[in-house]
Design an enzyme around this catalytic site. Structure first.
Site, mmCIF file in Angstrom:
data_model
loop_
_atom_site.group_PDB
_atom_site.id
_atom_site.type_symbol
_atom_site.label_atom_id
_atom_site.label_comp_id
_atom_site.label_asym_id
_atom_site.label_seq_id
_atom_site.Cartn_x
_atom_site.Cartn_y
_atom_site.Cartn_z
ATOM 1 N N PRO A 95 0.821 -1.222 0.000
ATOM 2 C CA PRO A 95 0.000 0.000 0.000
ATOM 3 C C PRO A 95 0.852 1.269 0.000
ATOM 4 O O PRO A 95 0.352 2.352 -0.288
ATOM 5 C CB PRO A 95 -0.850 -0.115 1.272
ATOM 6 C CG PRO A 95 -0.191 -1.168 2.104
ATOM 7 C CD PRO A 95 0.573 -2.052 1.181
ATOM 8 N N ARG A 151 -4.308 -9.905 -19.699
ATOM 9 C CA ARG A 151 -5.291 -9.725 -20.764
ATOM 10 C C ARG A 151 -4.766 -8.856 -21.903
ATOM 11 O O ARG A 151 -5.367 -8.805 -22.971
ATOM 12 C CB ARG A 151 -6.610 -9.170 -20.220
ATOM 13 C CG ARG A 151 -6.521 -7.779 -19.670
ATOM 14 C CD ARG A 151 -7.818 -7.332 -19.015
ATOM 15 N NE ARG A 151 -8.844 -6.973 -19.980
ATOM 16 C CZ ARG A 151 -8.876 -5.827 -20.657
ATOM 17 N NH1 ARG A 151 -7.925 -4.925 -20.495
ATOM 18 N NH2 ARG A 151 -9.852 -5.576 -21.506
ATOM 19 N N ASP A 184 -10.805 0.089 -23.974
ATOM 20 C CA ASP A 184 -10.907 0.056 -22.518
ATOM 21 C C ASP A 184 -10.908 1.452 -21.914
ATOM 22 O O ASP A 184 -10.219 2.334 -22.408
ATOM 23 C CB ASP A 184 -9.686 -0.650 -21.910
ATOM 24 C CG ASP A 184 -9.750 -2.152 -22.046
ATOM 25 O OD1 ASP A 184 -10.843 -2.665 -22.302
ATOM 26 O OD2 ASP A 184 -8.704 -2.788 -21.886
ATOM 27 N N GLU A 208 3.083 -6.427 8.486
ATOM 28 C CA GLU A 208 3.345 -4.989 8.314
ATOM 29 C C GLU A 208 4.309 -4.723 7.160
ATOM 30 O O GLU A 208 4.705 -3.585 6.937
ATOM 31 C CB GLU A 208 3.880 -4.386 9.616
ATOM 32 C CG GLU A 208 2.916 -4.494 10.799
ATOM 33 C CD GLU A 208 1.550 -3.878 10.508
ATOM 34 O OE1 GLU A 208 1.517 -2.727 10.031
ATOM 35 O OE2 GLU A 208 0.541 -4.555 10.753
HETATM 36 CL CL1 6GU Z 1 -0.279 -3.815 -3.184
HETATM 37 N N1 6GU Z 1 -0.900 -4.466 -0.719
HETATM 38 C C1 6GU Z 1 -1.626 -4.344 0.395
HETATM 39 N N2 6GU Z 1 -1.349 -5.113 1.447
HETATM 40 N N3 6GU Z 1 -2.624 -3.486 0.511
HETATM 41 C C2 6GU Z 1 -2.893 -2.737 -0.549
HETATM 42 C C3 6GU Z 1 -2.186 -2.814 -1.733
HETATM 43 C C4 6GU Z 1 -1.172 -3.710 -1.783
HETATM 44 N N4 6GU Z 1 -2.685 -1.924 -2.608
HETATM 45 C C5 6GU Z 1 -3.666 -1.334 -1.982
HETATM 46 N N5 6GU Z 1 -3.808 -1.814 -0.735
#
Ligand code: 6GU
Length: 284
Positions: free
Chosen positions: A133, A202, A217, A160
Site C-alpha cells: 500500500p 489480458r 478500454d 506490516e
Molecule cells: Cl499492493 N498491498 C496491500 N497489502 N494493501 C494494498 C495494496 C497492496 N494496494 C492497496 N492496498
C-alpha cells in the site's frame, strides 16, 4: 511471458487456473510459477516474520528467506538465455550470487538493453514487483508497460511488510517497483498481485479474442485516455419496457461513435470528476 510469484499463501493464486488467464496458461502464452516463501526457511517452525525494530504493532517479514527465495528464482533463467548468473543447471544460489556480484547490476542492465541476452532479446533477469500500500499507484499505463516485459517476479508480503533491506538489495540488482493497487489496505500483497496479473495478462497478444476491446478500454492510451467506457447493450431491443437507445440500431457508425463518446464524457463527469478535470485541462 513468465511470471514467478513468491508468497506464504500460494493457494491464493488458484483463480489463475480459471477463465482468460487459465486458458492463456494452458496455451503457453503465460508461464506462471508459484513459490512457497517458507521453503527458504531453515527452522522447524518455518518462521518468516519477527517483531519490528523500534517497537510498534504487528510483525515484519524477515529478510533472509526473501533473499534466498529471490536469489533462487532469478538464478533459474529461461531456457536459451545466456546469463552470467548461471550457465549450468544445479548451480547453487551462492555461486549465482557471486557471478552476479562480479558483473554488477549495471552490467546486466546494459547487456539487457543492448539485446545481448539471447537471440530473441529475452531478459536474463525478471522485473521485480513488490505489492504494498506504500507503493506507486498501479495504472493501465503501468499494465501496458509491464505487459511488454518477458519476465516478472511478484514478491507478496504479509503483516506490516517486508524488511526494507530486501528492497534496498534488489533495487540495486534488479529493476524494482513497489506498487499499490489503490488507497485502501489489504491483508497482504496476494490479491493485489492477482489484480495486476489479470490486468497485464489480458493485454498479451492472443489472450483476448478481440484486440480492439483492449484499445476501447477505460484508461486505454489514445482516445479513451482518462475516459470511462459508456453503457453497452445487447438483444432484446426492449427488456421490461426499457428500450435500447435508438441510435445504436440506426446502423450509422459515425453517429454511434459520437454518441458513445458523449456517453463516456457524461459518465466520467458523474463517476470520476478527478478524471474529468484532467480531460478539460488537457484539451483547453
Ligand atoms: Cl499492493 N498491498 C496491500 N497489502 N494493501 C494494498 C495494496 C497492496 N494496494 C492497496 N492496498
Amino acid at each position: 511471458m513468465r511470471i514467478d510469484i513468491i508468497s506464504i499463501f500460494p493457494e491464493y493464486f488458484s483463480p489463475l487456473d480459471v477463465s482468460l488467464i487459465g486458458k492463456a496458461r494452458a496455451r503457453g502464452i503465460l508461464d506462471i510459477r508459484l513459490h512457497q516463501l517458507r521453503d527458504w526457511t531453515h527452522d522447524v517452525h518455518r518462521t518468516v516474520d519477527d517483531t519490528p525494530y523500534g517497537g510498534g504493532p504487528g510483525m515484519v517479514m524477515k529478510p533472509e528467506p526473501w533473499g534466498e527465495a529471490i536469489d533462487a528464482v532469478i538464478a533459474d533463467v529461461p531456457e536459451g538465455v545466456q546469463n552470467a548468473q548461471s550457465a549450468q543447471h544445479g548451480q547453487s544460489a551462492e555461486d549465482a550470487q557471486h557471478a552476479q556480484d562480479a558483473e554488477g547490476a549495471e552490467g546486466a542492465a546494459r547487456r539487457e538493453s543492448a539485446g545481448e541476452d539471447g537471440a530473441a532479446g529475452r531478459a536474463a533477469a525478471p522485473r521485480l514487483i513488490v505489492p504494498t500500500p506504500s507503493g506507486r499507484l498501479f495504472t493501465q499505463e503501468m499494465a501496458v508497460e509491464l505487459a511488454a516485459e518477458p519476465w516478472l517476479l511478484f514478491a507478496c508480503g504479509r503483516y506490516e511488510g517486508i524488511d526494507a533491506r530486501v528492497m534496498l538489495e534488489y533495487g540495486r540488482r534488479l529493476r524494482l517497483d513497489e506498487v499499490s493497487i489503490g488507497d485502501y489496505v489489504l491483508a497482504g500483497g496476494e490479491v493485489a498481485a492477482l489484480v495486476m496479473i489479470e490486468a497485464i495478462g489480458r493485454l498479451l497478444p492472443g489472450v483476448l479474442g478481440n484486440a480492439r476491446s483492449v484499445a476501447d478500454d477505460s484508461f486505454a492510451p489514445g482516445a479513451m485516455r482518462n475516459l470511462l467506457e459508456g453503457p453497452v447493450y445487447t438483444k432484446p431491443p426492449v427488456w421490461r419496457g426499457h428500450a435500447v437507445p435508438e441510435i445504436l440500431l440506426s446502423g450509422h457508425h459515425g453517429k454511434i461513435a459520437a454518441w458513445r463518446h458523449e456517453q463516456a464524457v457524461l459518465r466520467t463527469a458523474r463517476n470520476r470528476p478527478d478524471l474529468a478535470a484532467r480531460n478539460s485541462a488537457s484539451t483547453s
